[in-house]
Design a protein around this motif. Structure first.
Motif, mmCIF file in Angstrom:
data_model
loop_
_atom_site.group_PDB
_atom_site.id
_atom_site.type_symbol
_atom_site.label_atom_id
_atom_site.label_comp_id
_atom_site.label_asym_id
_atom_site.label_seq_id
_atom_site.Cartn_x
_atom_site.Cartn_y
_atom_site.Cartn_z
ATOM 1 N N ARG A 176 -36.244 35.511 2.649
ATOM 2 C CA ARG A 176 -35.688 34.312 3.270
ATOM 3 C C ARG A 176 -34.195 34.202 2.990
ATOM 4 N NH1 ARG A 176 -37.494 29.304 5.194
ATOM 5 N NH2 ARG A 176 -36.090 27.547 4.760
ATOM 6 N N GLN A 177 -33.799 34.386 1.725
ATOM 7 C CA GLN A 177 -32.383 34.288 1.382
ATOM 8 C C GLN A 177 -31.602 35.467 1.939
ATOM 9 O OE1 GLN A 177 -30.972 31.571 0.021
ATOM 10 N NE2 GLN A 177 -29.031 32.578 0.511
ATOM 11 N N ALA A 178 -32.219 36.643 2.008
ATOM 12 C CA ALA A 178 -31.544 37.800 2.599
ATOM 13 C C ALA A 178 -31.204 37.537 4.057
ATOM 14 C CB ALA A 178 -32.430 39.040 2.479
ATOM 15 N N LEU A 179 -32.081 36.862 4.778
ATOM 16 C CA LEU A 179 -31.824 36.513 6.170
ATOM 17 C C LEU A 179 -30.711 35.471 6.275
ATOM 18 C CD1 LEU A 179 -35.518 36.373 7.398
ATOM 19 C CD2 LEU A 179 -33.784 38.004 8.164
ATOM 20 N N VAL A 180 -30.702 34.514 5.347
ATOM 21 C CA VAL A 180 -29.631 33.522 5.315
ATOM 22 C C VAL A 180 -28.284 34.206 5.088
ATOM 23 C CG1 VAL A 180 -28.640 31.631 3.955
ATOM 24 C CG2 VAL A 180 -31.054 31.572 4.598
ATOM 25 N N ASP A 181 -28.228 35.115 4.136
ATOM 26 C CA ASP A 181 -26.982 35.811 3.834
ATOM 27 C C ASP A 181 -26.526 36.661 5.020
ATOM 28 O OD1 ASP A 181 -27.078 34.684 1.320
ATOM 29 O OD2 ASP A 181 -27.938 36.465 0.357
ATOM 30 N N ALA A 182 -27.486 37.304 5.676
ATOM 31 C CA ALA A 182 -27.150 38.116 6.848
ATOM 32 C C ALA A 182 -26.598 37.243 7.965
ATOM 33 C CB ALA A 182 -28.387 38.865 7.325
ATOM 34 N N ALA A 183 -27.236 36.112 8.203
ATOM 35 C CA ALA A 183 -26.784 35.205 9.253
ATOM 36 C C ALA A 183 -25.404 34.628 8.922
ATOM 37 C CB ALA A 183 -27.796 34.085 9.459
ATOM 38 N N LEU A 184 -25.146 34.370 7.658
ATOM 39 C CA LEU A 184 -23.836 33.865 7.252
ATOM 40 C C LEU A 184 -22.725 34.833 7.645
ATOM 41 C CD1 LEU A 184 -24.323 32.283 3.712
ATOM 42 C CD2 LEU A 184 -23.169 31.225 5.660
ATOM 43 N N SER A 185 -22.931 36.100 7.379
ATOM 44 C CA SER A 185 -21.908 37.088 7.730
ATOM 45 C C SER A 185 -21.721 37.165 9.236
ATOM 46 C CB SER A 185 -22.271 38.464 7.160
ATOM 47 O OG SER A 185 -23.460 38.971 7.762
ATOM 48 N N LEU A 186 -22.798 37.021 9.992
ATOM 49 C CA LEU A 186 -22.705 37.055 11.454
ATOM 50 C C LEU A 186 -22.011 35.811 11.996
ATOM 51 C CD1 LEU A 186 -26.261 38.476 12.233
ATOM 52 C CD2 LEU A 186 -24.079 39.642 12.610
ATOM 53 N N ILE A 187 -22.279 34.654 11.383
ATOM 54 C CA ILE A 187 -21.609 33.423 11.807
ATOM 55 C C ILE A 187 -20.108 33.521 11.575
ATOM 56 C CG2 ILE A 187 -21.294 30.987 11.211
ATOM 57 C CD1 ILE A 187 -24.314 30.820 10.790
ATOM 58 N N GLU A 188 -19.710 34.062 10.433
ATOM 59 C CA GLU A 188 -18.288 34.225 10.148
ATOM 60 C C GLU A 188 -17.628 35.157 11.151
ATOM 61 O OE1 GLU A 188 -17.637 35.330 6.097
ATOM 62 O OE2 GLU A 188 -18.976 33.784 5.309
ATOM 63 N N GLU A 189 -18.386 36.153 11.612
ATOM 64 C CA GLU A 189 -17.834 37.148 12.531
ATOM 65 C C GLU A 189 -17.888 36.693 13.986
ATOM 66 O OE1 GLU A 189 -18.814 41.726 14.034
ATOM 67 O OE2 GLU A 189 -19.906 40.862 12.334
ATOM 68 N N LYS A 190 -19.007 36.056 14.380
ATOM 69 C CA LYS A 190 -19.262 35.797 15.796
ATOM 70 C C LYS A 190 -19.459 34.327 16.151
ATOM 71 C CE LYS A 190 -21.582 40.269 16.416
ATOM 72 N NZ LYS A 190 -22.775 40.937 17.000
ATOM 73 N N GLY A 191 -19.518 33.462 15.154
ATOM 74 C CA GLY A 191 -19.791 32.065 15.432
ATOM 75 C C GLY A 191 -21.281 31.775 15.418
ATOM 76 N N PRO A 192 -21.670 30.499 15.445
ATOM 77 C CA PRO A 192 -23.079 30.132 15.289
ATOM 78 C C PRO A 192 -23.961 30.487 16.481
ATOM 79 C CG PRO A 192 -21.763 28.198 15.760
ATOM 80 C CD PRO A 192 -20.796 29.322 15.555
#
Length: 206
Positions: free
Chosen positions: A13-29
Motif C-alpha cells: 500500500r505504501q509502495a503504491l503511495v510512494d510511486a504515485a507521489l513521484s508520478l504526481i510530481e512529474e505529471k500532475g494528479p
C-alpha cells in the motif's frame, strides 16, 4: 531483464503511495494511471485494487498523509513562534511555504487534485486539524477585542490560508513569469502583518 522495484512484505500500500507521489510530481494528479503507479511500484495492475478502489482513492490517501505532516508542521511552528502573536503567525506562514517546497507531491494532492477533504473521515479529520491551528491562533489573537467587534476566527484563518496559498502558487514554486523582487517569505510575512493590523488584532507600528 528489467528489475522491478522491490517492497517489503506488507508494505505494498505504501509502495503504491510512494510511486504515485513521484508520478504526481512529474505529471500532475491527473497525468498518470493506476497501471503506471503499479509499474513504478514494481507490481501488477491487479495488485493495486487490493488496496485502492481507483486513482482518486490513491490520491486521497496521499492527501491524508500530507495533511498529517502539514498539521504537525503548522502546530509546531505556531508553538515555537510564541509568545509574540505576529511571530507565531509568521512562523506558520514559513511552515506553509516550507511544506510546499519539501513535499510537492503531497501539496498537489491536497490542494490541486480536486479531491474533497470530505472524501474519507480520516482525511477530513486531519485536514480539519491543520486548519484548526490557524483558527485557534485567531481566537487567541482576538481575545482582547470586544465580542461584538471580534472577527470570526474562521474568517481570519481562511484569509491567512488563502494568502499563504497565493504566495506559494505565484512565487514559491518557480512558475514561469511570476518572479518576485522579494523572497516569498518576506511577501507573506508583511502581508500577514498588514492584514492582522488592519483587523486590530496586533498593534500598529509606531
Amino acid at each position: 531483464m528489467t528489475k522491478k522495484r522491490g517492497y517489503h512484505h506488507g508494505n505494498l500500500r505504501q509502495a503504491l503511495v510512494d510511486a504515485a507521489l513521484s508520478l504526481i510530481e512529474e505529471k500532475g494528479p491527473t497525468g498518470f494511471s493506476l497501471s503506471e503507479a503499479a509499474k513504478t511500484a514494481g507490481v501488477t495492475p491487479a495488485a493495486v485494487y487490493r488496496h485502492f478502489e481507483g486513482r482518486e482513492d490513491l490520491i486521497a490517501e496521499i492527501a491524508r498523509q500530507g495533511y498529517e505532516v502539514f498539521a504537525d508542521l503548522l502546530d509546531y511552528a505556531y508553538e515555537t513562534g510564541q509568545p509574540s502573536a505576529l511571530a507565531s503567525f509568521e512562523a506558520v506562514g514559513r511552515a506553509y511555504l516550507a511544506f510546499a517546497r519539501k513535499y510537492p507531491g503531497h501539496y498537489v494532492a491536497m490542494f490541486e487534485s480536486g479531491i474533497s477533504v470530505q472524501r474519507t473521515p480520516d482525511l477530513y479529520q486531519v485536514a480539519t486539524r491543520a486548519l484548526g491551528v490557524m483558527e485557534q491562533a485567531a481566537v487567541n489573537l482576538s481575545e482582547h477585542i470586544p465580542a461584538e467587534n471580534r472577527p470570526p476566527p474562521q474568517m481570519v484563518s481562511a484569509h491567512i490560508w488563502a494568502m499563504s496559498h497565493g504566495v506559494v502558487e505565484l512565487f514559491a514554486r518557480g512558475s514561469p513569469g511570476t518572479k518576485s523582487p522579494f523572497p516569498p517569505e518576506d511577501l507573506l510575512e508583511t502581508g500577514i502583518g498588514i492584514y492582522l493590523r488592519g483587523l486590530g488584532l496586533i498593534p500598529q507600528d509606531k
